[in-house]
Motif scaffolding. Structure first.
Motif, PDB file in Angstrom:
ATOM      1  N   MET A   1       0.845  -1.198   0.000  1.00 16.36           N
ATOM      2  CA  MET A   1       0.000   0.000   0.000  1.00 16.36           C
ATOM      3  C   MET A   1       0.872   1.236   0.000  1.00 16.36           C
ATOM      4  SD  MET A   1      -3.222   0.915   2.494  1.00 16.36           S
ATOM      5  CE  MET A   1      -2.316   0.854   4.018  1.00 16.36           C
ATOM      6  N   ASN A   2       0.528   2.178  -0.837  1.00 11.50           N
ATOM      7  CA  ASN A   2       1.195   3.465  -0.855  1.00 11.50           C
ATOM      8  C   ASN A   2       0.277   4.455  -0.140  1.00 11.50           C
ATOM      9  OD1 ASN A   2       2.011   6.117  -1.600  1.00 11.50           O
ATOM     10  ND2 ASN A   2       3.178   5.248  -3.296  1.00 11.50           N
ATOM     11  N   ASN A   3       0.626   4.786   1.083  1.00 11.51           N
ATOM     12  CA  ASN A   3      -0.248   5.641   1.891  1.00 11.51           C
ATOM     13  C   ASN A   3      -0.419   7.029   1.292  1.00 11.51           C
ATOM     14  OD1 ASN A   3      -0.846   3.775   3.950  1.00 11.51           O
ATOM     15  ND2 ASN A   3       1.118   4.161   4.924  1.00 11.51           N
ATOM     16  N   PHE A   4       0.612   7.541   0.654  1.00 10.60           N
ATOM     17  CA  PHE A   4       0.542   8.896   0.109  1.00 10.60           C
ATOM     18  C   PHE A   4      -0.355   8.953  -1.120  1.00 10.60           C
ATOM     19  CE2 PHE A   4       3.463  10.653   2.997  1.00 10.60           C
ATOM     20  CZ  PHE A   4       4.435   9.701   3.233  1.00 10.60           C
ATOM     21  N   LYS A   5      -0.388   7.872  -1.867  1.00 12.12           N
ATOM     22  CA  LYS A   5      -1.198   7.840  -3.076  1.00 12.12           C
ATOM     23  C   LYS A   5      -2.550   7.168  -2.843  1.00 12.12           C
ATOM     24  CE  LYS A   5       2.650   7.734  -6.361  1.00 12.12           C
ATOM     25  NZ  LYS A   5       3.266   6.981  -7.487  1.00 12.12           N
ATOM     26  N   ASN A   6      -2.779   6.693  -1.609  1.00 14.08           N
ATOM     27  CA  ASN A   6      -4.018   5.967  -1.317  1.00 14.08           C
ATOM     28  C   ASN A   6      -4.261   4.873  -2.348  1.00 14.08           C
ATOM     29  OD1 ASN A   6      -4.676   7.211   1.025  1.00 14.08           O
ATOM     30  ND2 ASN A   6      -6.342   8.425   0.219  1.00 14.08           N
ATOM     31  N   THR A   7      -3.233   4.109  -2.604  1.00 18.38           N
ATOM     32  CA  THR A   7      -3.318   3.046  -3.600  1.00 18.38           C
ATOM     33  C   THR A   7      -2.789   1.751  -3.008  1.00 18.38           C
ATOM     34  OG1 THR A   7      -3.010   4.637  -5.389  1.00 18.38           O
ATOM     35  CG2 THR A   7      -2.628   2.320  -5.903  1.00 18.38           C
ATOM     36  N   ALA A   8      -3.491   0.671  -3.306  1.00 14.21           N
ATOM     37  CA  ALA A   8      -3.044  -0.646  -2.884  1.00 14.21           C
ATOM     38  C   ALA A   8      -2.716  -1.480  -4.114  1.00 14.21           C
ATOM     39  CB  ALA A   8      -4.124  -1.351  -2.066  1.00 14.21           C
ATOM     40  N   TYR A   9      -1.788  -2.403  -3.932  1.00 20.99           N
ATOM     41  CA  TYR A   9      -1.359  -3.257  -5.034  1.00 20.99           C
ATOM     42  C   TYR A   9      -1.406  -4.715  -4.593  1.00 20.99           C
ATOM     43  CZ  TYR A   9       0.633   1.240  -6.411  1.00 20.99           C
ATOM     44  OH  TYR A   9       0.809   2.560  -6.720  1.00 20.99           O
ATOM     45  N   LEU A  10      -1.603  -5.572  -5.554  1.00 19.75           N
ATOM     46  CA  LEU A  10      -1.502  -7.009  -5.320  1.00 19.75           C
ATOM     47  C   LEU A  10      -0.668  -7.592  -6.445  1.00 19.75           C
ATOM     48  CD1 LEU A  10      -2.410  -9.315  -3.420  1.00 19.75           C
ATOM     49  CD2 LEU A  10      -4.227  -9.796  -5.079  1.00 19.75           C
ATOM     50  N   GLN A  11       0.560  -7.925  -6.117  1.00 21.82           N
ATOM     51  CA  GLN A  11       1.439  -8.571  -7.080  1.00 21.82           C
ATOM     52  C   GLN A  11       1.186 -10.067  -7.019  1.00 21.82           C
ATOM     53  OE1 GLN A  11       3.718  -7.233  -9.334  1.00 21.82           O
ATOM     54  NE2 GLN A  11       3.872  -9.348 -10.058  1.00 21.82           N
TER      55      GLN A  11
END
Length: 115
Positions: A71-81
């Protein structure tokens, strides 16, 4: 209004990789927890992976060692690799975020793994 936009799904051969993204907008508050769920045809929706703002991470046993949530807290984005994908991973993948005590869901993105 909080909105979640998922991307990154698609068709891949067994053994391949995909990276899902979930971008959250419209929230004035920090995200407490983000999770990826999936639902295959005829099956119940299941939690695949989750991550808290404090960095606590959980995975369902079937994806441990193959999937990585971040999760990138600054971009409010989560990823699933997702690596070493299997046909059993075929499902619609949904992102869910918890802001304060409210859950918000994305629209889902299809992941299809061919054998």
């Amino acid at each position: 209004q909080v909105q979640l936009v998922e991307s990154g799904g698609g068709l891949v051969q067994a053994g391949g990789s995909l990276r899902l993204s979930c971008a959250v907008s419209g929230s004035m508050f920090m995200i407490n927890r983000m999770g990826w769920y999936r639902q295959a045809p005829g099956k119940q929706r299941e939690l695949v992976a989750s991550i808290t703002r404090g960095g606590s991470i959980d995975y369902v046993d079937s994806v441990k060692g193959r999937f990585t949530i971040s999760m990138n807290n600054f971009k409010n984005t989560a990823y699933l690799q997702m690596n070493s994908l299997k046909p059993d991973d075929t499902a619609v993948y949904y992102c869910k975020v918890t802001i304060i005590v409210t859950d918000y869901w994305g629209q889902g993105t299809q992941v299809t793994v061919s054998s």
